[in-house]
Design a protein around this motif. Structure first.
Motif, PDB file in Angstrom:
ATOM      1  N   ILE A   1       0.854  -1.192   0.000  1.00  0.00           N
ATOM      2  CA  ILE A   1       0.000   0.000   0.000  1.00  0.00           C
ATOM      3  C   ILE A   1       0.891   1.244   0.000  1.00  0.00           C
ATOM      4  O   ILE A   1       0.662   2.200  -0.729  1.00  0.00           O
ATOM      5  CB  ILE A   1      -0.929   0.009   1.243  1.00  0.00           C
ATOM      6  CG1 ILE A   1      -1.920  -1.156   1.176  1.00  0.00           C
ATOM      7  CG2 ILE A   1      -1.680   1.333   1.353  1.00  0.00           C
ATOM      8  CD1 ILE A   1      -2.810  -1.304   2.399  1.00  0.00           C
TER       9      ILE A   1
ATOM     10  N   GLN B   1     -13.390   3.088   2.026  1.00  0.00           N
ATOM     11  CA  GLN B   1     -12.591   3.577   0.902  1.00  0.00           C
ATOM     12  C   GLN B   1     -13.005   4.985   0.484  1.00  0.00           C
ATOM     13  O   GLN B   1     -12.179   5.774   0.064  1.00  0.00           O
ATOM     14  CB  GLN B   1     -12.686   2.597  -0.280  1.00  0.00           C
ATOM     15  CG  GLN B   1     -11.993   1.270  -0.007  1.00  0.00           C
ATOM     16  CD  GLN B   1     -10.551   1.440   0.456  1.00  0.00           C
ATOM     17  OE1 GLN B   1      -9.780   2.188  -0.140  1.00  0.00           O
ATOM     18  NE2 GLN B   1     -10.177   0.778   1.547  1.00  0.00           N
TER      19      GLN B   1
ATOM     20  N   GLY C   1     -10.562   2.477   9.875  1.00  0.00           N
ATOM     21  CA  GLY C   1      -9.523   1.529   9.439  1.00  0.00           C
ATOM     22  C   GLY C   1      -9.753   0.171  10.066  1.00  0.00           C
ATOM     23  O   GLY C   1     -10.188  -0.784   9.399  1.00  0.00           O
TER      24      GLY C   1
ATOM     25  N   THR D   1     -10.907  -0.294  -3.317  1.00  0.00           N
ATOM     26  CA  THR D   1      -9.525   0.191  -3.287  1.00  0.00           C
ATOM     27  C   THR D   1      -9.041   0.345  -4.729  1.00  0.00           C
ATOM     28  O   THR D   1      -8.395   1.332  -5.086  1.00  0.00           O
ATOM     29  CB  THR D   1      -8.620  -0.815  -2.547  1.00  0.00           C
ATOM     30  OG1 THR D   1      -9.184  -1.065  -1.270  1.00  0.00           O
ATOM     31  CG2 THR D   1      -7.222  -0.275  -2.367  1.00  0.00           C
TER      32      THR D   1
ATOM     33  N   ILE E   1      -9.124   7.627   2.266  1.00  0.00           N
ATOM     34  CA  ILE E   1      -7.871   7.258   2.936  1.00  0.00           C
ATOM     35  C   ILE E   1      -6.788   6.840   1.947  1.00  0.00           C
ATOM     36  O   ILE E   1      -5.623   7.228   2.082  1.00  0.00           O
ATOM     37  CB  ILE E   1      -8.097   6.125   3.981  1.00  0.00           C
ATOM     38  CG1 ILE E   1      -6.803   5.848   4.761  1.00  0.00           C
ATOM     39  CG2 ILE E   1      -8.583   4.825   3.352  1.00  0.00           C
ATOM     40  CD1 ILE E   1      -6.327   6.950   5.622  1.00  0.00           C
ATOM     41  N   ASN E   2      -7.169   6.081   0.920  1.00  0.00           N
ATOM     42  CA  ASN E   2      -6.111   5.597   0.036  1.00  0.00           C
ATOM     43  C   ASN E   2      -5.647   6.622  -0.978  1.00  0.00           C
ATOM     44  O   ASN E   2      -4.583   6.463  -1.573  1.00  0.00           O
ATOM     45  CB  ASN E   2      -6.519   4.274  -0.614  1.00  0.00           C
ATOM     46  CG  ASN E   2      -6.283   3.138   0.367  1.00  0.00           C
ATOM     47  OD1 ASN E   2      -5.366   3.206   1.190  1.00  0.00           O
ATOM     48  ND2 ASN E   2      -7.119   2.120   0.333  1.00  0.00           N
TER      49      ASN E   2
ATOM     50  N   ILE F   1       3.068   0.080   5.931  1.00  0.00           N
ATOM     51  CA  ILE F   1       2.963   1.333   5.166  1.00  0.00           C
ATOM     52  C   ILE F   1       4.074   2.290   5.600  1.00  0.00           C
ATOM     53  O   ILE F   1       4.761   2.898   4.771  1.00  0.00           O
ATOM     54  CB  ILE F   1       1.576   2.000   5.385  1.00  0.00           C
ATOM     55  CG1 ILE F   1       0.448   1.081   4.892  1.00  0.00           C
ATOM     56  CG2 ILE F   1       1.512   3.344   4.684  1.00  0.00           C
ATOM     57  CD1 ILE F   1      -0.969   1.590   5.156  1.00  0.00           C
TER      58      ILE F   1
ATOM     59  N   TRP G   1     -12.948  -3.678   9.407  1.00  0.00           N
ATOM     60  CA  TRP G   1     -12.646  -5.116   9.359  1.00  0.00           C
ATOM     61  C   TRP G   1     -13.208  -5.856  10.564  1.00  0.00           C
ATOM     62  O   TRP G   1     -13.688  -6.977  10.455  1.00  0.00           O
ATOM     63  CB  TRP G   1     -11.136  -5.328   9.321  1.00  0.00           C
ATOM     64  CG  TRP G   1     -10.544  -4.790   8.076  1.00  0.00           C
ATOM     65  CD1 TRP G   1      -9.766  -3.669   7.944  1.00  0.00           C
ATOM     66  CD2 TRP G   1     -10.715  -5.296   6.758  1.00  0.00           C
ATOM     67  NE1 TRP G   1      -9.442  -3.468   6.638  1.00  0.00           N
ATOM     68  CE2 TRP G   1     -10.006  -4.461   5.886  1.00  0.00           C
ATOM     69  CE3 TRP G   1     -11.400  -6.400   6.227  1.00  0.00           C
ATOM     70  CZ2 TRP G   1      -9.962  -4.674   4.518  1.00  0.00           C
ATOM     71  CZ3 TRP G   1     -11.356  -6.613   4.871  1.00  0.00           C
ATOM     72  CH2 TRP G   1     -10.643  -5.758   4.029  1.00  0.00           C
TER      73      TRP G   1
ATOM     74  N   GLN H   1      -4.197  -5.393  11.601  1.00  0.00           N
ATOM     75  CA  GLN H   1      -4.345  -4.058  10.997  1.00  0.00           C
ATOM     76  C   GLN H   1      -3.161  -3.174  11.393  1.00  0.00           C
ATOM     77  O   GLN H   1      -2.622  -2.429  10.590  1.00  0.00           O
ATOM     78  CB  GLN H   1      -5.666  -3.438  11.456  1.00  0.00           C
ATOM     79  CG  GLN H   1      -5.807  -1.940  11.195  1.00  0.00           C
ATOM     80  CD  GLN H   1      -6.097  -1.603   9.739  1.00  0.00           C
ATOM     81  OE1 GLN H   1      -6.532  -2.458   8.983  1.00  0.00           O
ATOM     82  NE2 GLN H   1      -5.841  -0.375   9.346  1.00  0.00           N
TER      83      GLN H   1
ATOM     84  N   ASN I   1      -0.450   7.229  11.472  1.00  0.00           N
ATOM     85  CA  ASN I   1      -1.325   6.083  11.203  1.00  0.00           C
ATOM     86  C   ASN I   1      -1.043   4.928  12.177  1.00  0.00           C
ATOM     87  O   ASN I   1      -1.961   4.362  12.786  1.00  0.00           O
ATOM     88  CB  ASN I   1      -1.089   5.640   9.752  1.00  0.00           C
ATOM     89  CG  ASN I   1      -2.151   4.712   9.227  1.00  0.00           C
ATOM     90  OD1 ASN I   1      -3.216   4.586   9.818  1.00  0.00           O
ATOM     91  ND2 ASN I   1      -1.876   4.044   8.124  1.00  0.00           N
TER      92      ASN I   1
HETATM   93  C1  BGC Z   1      -7.661  -0.170   4.631  1.00  0.00           C
HETATM   94  C2  BGC Z   1      -6.613   0.117   3.607  1.00  0.00           C
HETATM   95  C3  BGC Z   1      -5.828   1.322   4.060  1.00  0.00           C
HETATM   96  C4  BGC Z   1      -5.250   1.102   5.430  1.00  0.00           C
HETATM   97  C5  BGC Z   1      -4.539   2.320   5.946  1.00  0.00           C
HETATM   98  C6  BGC Z   1      -7.015  -0.394   5.953  1.00  0.00           C
HETATM   99  O1  BGC Z   1      -7.984  -0.672   6.903  1.00  0.00           O
HETATM  100  O2  BGC Z   1      -8.418  -1.300   4.247  1.00  0.00           O
HETATM  101  O3  BGC Z   1      -7.230   0.329   2.367  1.00  0.00           O
HETATM  102  O4  BGC Z   1      -4.778   1.600   3.151  1.00  0.00           O
HETATM  103  O5  BGC Z   1      -6.280   0.752   6.334  1.00  0.00           O
HETATM  104  O6  BGC Z   1      -4.005   2.110   7.192  1.00  0.00           O
END
Ligand code: BGC
Length: 511
Positions: A41, A293, A401, A432, A297-298, A181, A405, A174, A329
């Motif tokens: 990412i 999304q 974030g 995404t 964020i992306n 990242i 999930w 996560q 982050n």
């Molecule tokens: C998202 C990703 C994002 C990331 C950033 C995740 O929960 O699914 O798309 O890049 O968080 O920390």
């Protein structure tokens, strides 16, 4: 993306289990899976802003970037450049479904090994790329690896962890994505000074977590659930003894056998998902991913260096700013680990919606007023934009974030949990992909307006949480139906579902 919470049905029982070295080893495995995904990412944004990379693969973008009269907002608008980022997610989306088949048929361990091998092949093609075709094929192979790993690793973790640390592992995964990242941001910051092949090092280092995952998968055993589900009962029991560090595993073993039997009875979990009873969690799983999304964020995670260059930072400063947002982050994801079970999901999501709205409107307004087609922002104003980006990232990291999930992993009934969760995974990959493919073009056409576009979505998602998202904090996973029954809107699905269930039972009884 975190582990699926797979508590044992009905019981909520705590079985005898030590936190063994073996389980510790499994957490390390999770680290490699999460790092592998997070690194991808984070790496593409920095690489796509490097001049050496642009000269080699995207000379037109390079010329445009350095063209004094070029429109700020459109410097990077190039479908192929976006394809470099997005192709990975399209491949991951498609291969998520193959991966869930492979997990069931061959087990979690071979699926993880396959993930790391696809990933490594992709890394080699990327790092050695001589032309755009090699580059994109490499990204597709990485995507296949991500699709496989994102299915197998969470499943593996949820089956291997003792119940009491399962929730923690859920967000830990996560957290490791965010660490990946950040590492990618740091690597880019370092390699941007290495000419002309710094980008090769950036792309090549993605191989490190993949090699570790591959080697790791040789040393760990298959999960007891997977062994038992595929008929290797004795081996499953022996593995359970080993990972729990105790010979007294009969109770848990019996529960796993029961759960496997029940799961094997459901021949078509995907079809079962279409039942009314599954409508509320299914809608919520998909909608939360779409919203996650559309927070934008992306746009930041993929394109922060490009965005910071757009507002006038030099290469170094823009990469450094991405390192700062990456660090925010990671730190703020830890806040989520600490508070999610104390203050609850809704509070975090709603607070974040307000904070994200303020940040996005702030960024949009500053750019609207100060950044015309052909100027750069005054230094102080640019710093304010970076601060606003950090405020935005911080609240995303403790809310949408991880919770995007976590919530789908705890709201499906057991028999459709894995199938339902794979819908969450694939919705995430699809949206995404859309953001990765469209953001730079949207920035070119909508200019500062793109930030108002995201703001609009944030209002919608805030309202969705207020009206449609029940609180799941502290509800035992197998009593989750309760939240739908008590909800003003979703309860209608439960009433009908009960009626359907009753008719089915009566019919079965008369046969
Ligand atoms: C998202 C990703 C994002 C990331 C950033 C995740 O929960 O699914 O798309 O890049 O968080 O920390």
């Amino acid at each position: 993306m975190p582990a699926i919470v797979m508590d044992k049905p009905g019981s909520g029982a705590q079985f005898e289990a030590k936190f063994t070295f073996y389980v510790f080893l499994c957490c390390i495995m999770a680290a490699f899976g999460g790092l592998m995904f997070g690194y991808d990412i984070g790496i593409s944004g920095g690489v796509t802003s490097m001049d050496d990379f642009l000269i080699k693969f995207f000379p037109k973008v390079y010329l445009r970037k350095h063209e004094a009269r070029e429109n700020n907002y459109c410097k990077y608008d190039n479908q192929y450049l976006q394809l470099f980022t997005s192709s990975l997610y399209m491949a991951a989306l498609i291969f998520t479904f193959f991966a869930s088949y492979a997990c069931k048929k061959y087990g979690r361990r071979p699926t993880m090994r396959a993930a790391s091998l696809f990933f490594l092949a992709g890394v080699i093609l990327n790092a050695a790329a001589m032309n755009l075709t090699m580059l994109i094929i490499g990204r597709i192979l990485l995507g296949i690896g991500v699709g496989f790993a994102n299915n197998a690793v969470p499943l593996f973790l949820s089956e291997i962890a003792p119940a009491r640390i399962r929730g923690g592992l859920n967000i830990l995964f996560q957290l490791l994505i965010t660490v990946g990242i950040l590492v990618a941001n740091l690597v880019n910051y370092w390699t941007s000074g290495i000419h002309p092949s710094g980008w090769r090092i950036s792309l090549g280092l993605a191989g490190v977590p993949a090699i570790l995952l591959c080697v790791g998968s040789l040393f760990i055993a298959e999960t007891p659930t997977s062994l038992i589900q595929r008929g290797h009962l004795e081996e499953g029991k022996a593995t359970l003894r080993k990972i729990r560090g105790t010979p007294n595993v009969d109770a848990e073993y019996n529960e796993i056998c029961r759960a496997c039997e029940a799961a094997n009875l459901v021949k078509h979990p995907f079809r079962k998902l279409a039942n009314r009873r599954n409508r509320p969690p299914l809608v919520i799983a998909i909608v939360l991913q779409v919203f996650q999304q559309f927070t934008g964020i992306n746009a930041i995670m993929f394109y922060a260096p490009v965005l910071f260059q757009t507002i006038g930072f030099k290469n170094d400063a823009s990469l450094l700013s991405s390192v700062i947002t990456g660090l925010v982050n990671v730190l703020c994801t830890m806040v989520s680990v600490l508070y999610v079970d104390k203050v609850g999901r809704r509070v975090l999501l709603l607070e974040a919606a307000v904070q994200m709205l303020i940040s996005q409107v702030g960024i949009g307004t500053i750019l609207l007023i100060n950044l015309k087609s052909a100027n750069t922002l005054h230094h102080t104003v640019a710093v304010v934009v970076v601060i606003l980006v950090c405020t935005f990232v911080s609240c995303f990291a403790w809310s949408w974030g991880p919770l995007g999930w976590l919530i789908p992993s705890e709201t499906f009934p057991l028999e459709t949990r894995a199938a339902g969760y794979s819908f969450a995974v694939s919705s995430n990959m699809l949206f995404t992909f859309i953001i990765a493919q469209a953001f730079l073009s949207m920035l070119c056409h909508m200019r500062a307006g793109i930030f108002y576009f995201f703001s609009g979505w944030i209002v919608v998602m805030g309202l969705f949480v207020v009206f449609f998202l029940p609180e799941t904090k502290g509800i035992p996973i197998d009593e989750i139906d309760r939240i739908w029954r008590q909800h003003w809107y979703w309860k209608r699905y439960m009433d009908n579902a009960d009626a359907e269930l009753k008719v089915q039972k009566e019919q079965a009884a008369t046969v």
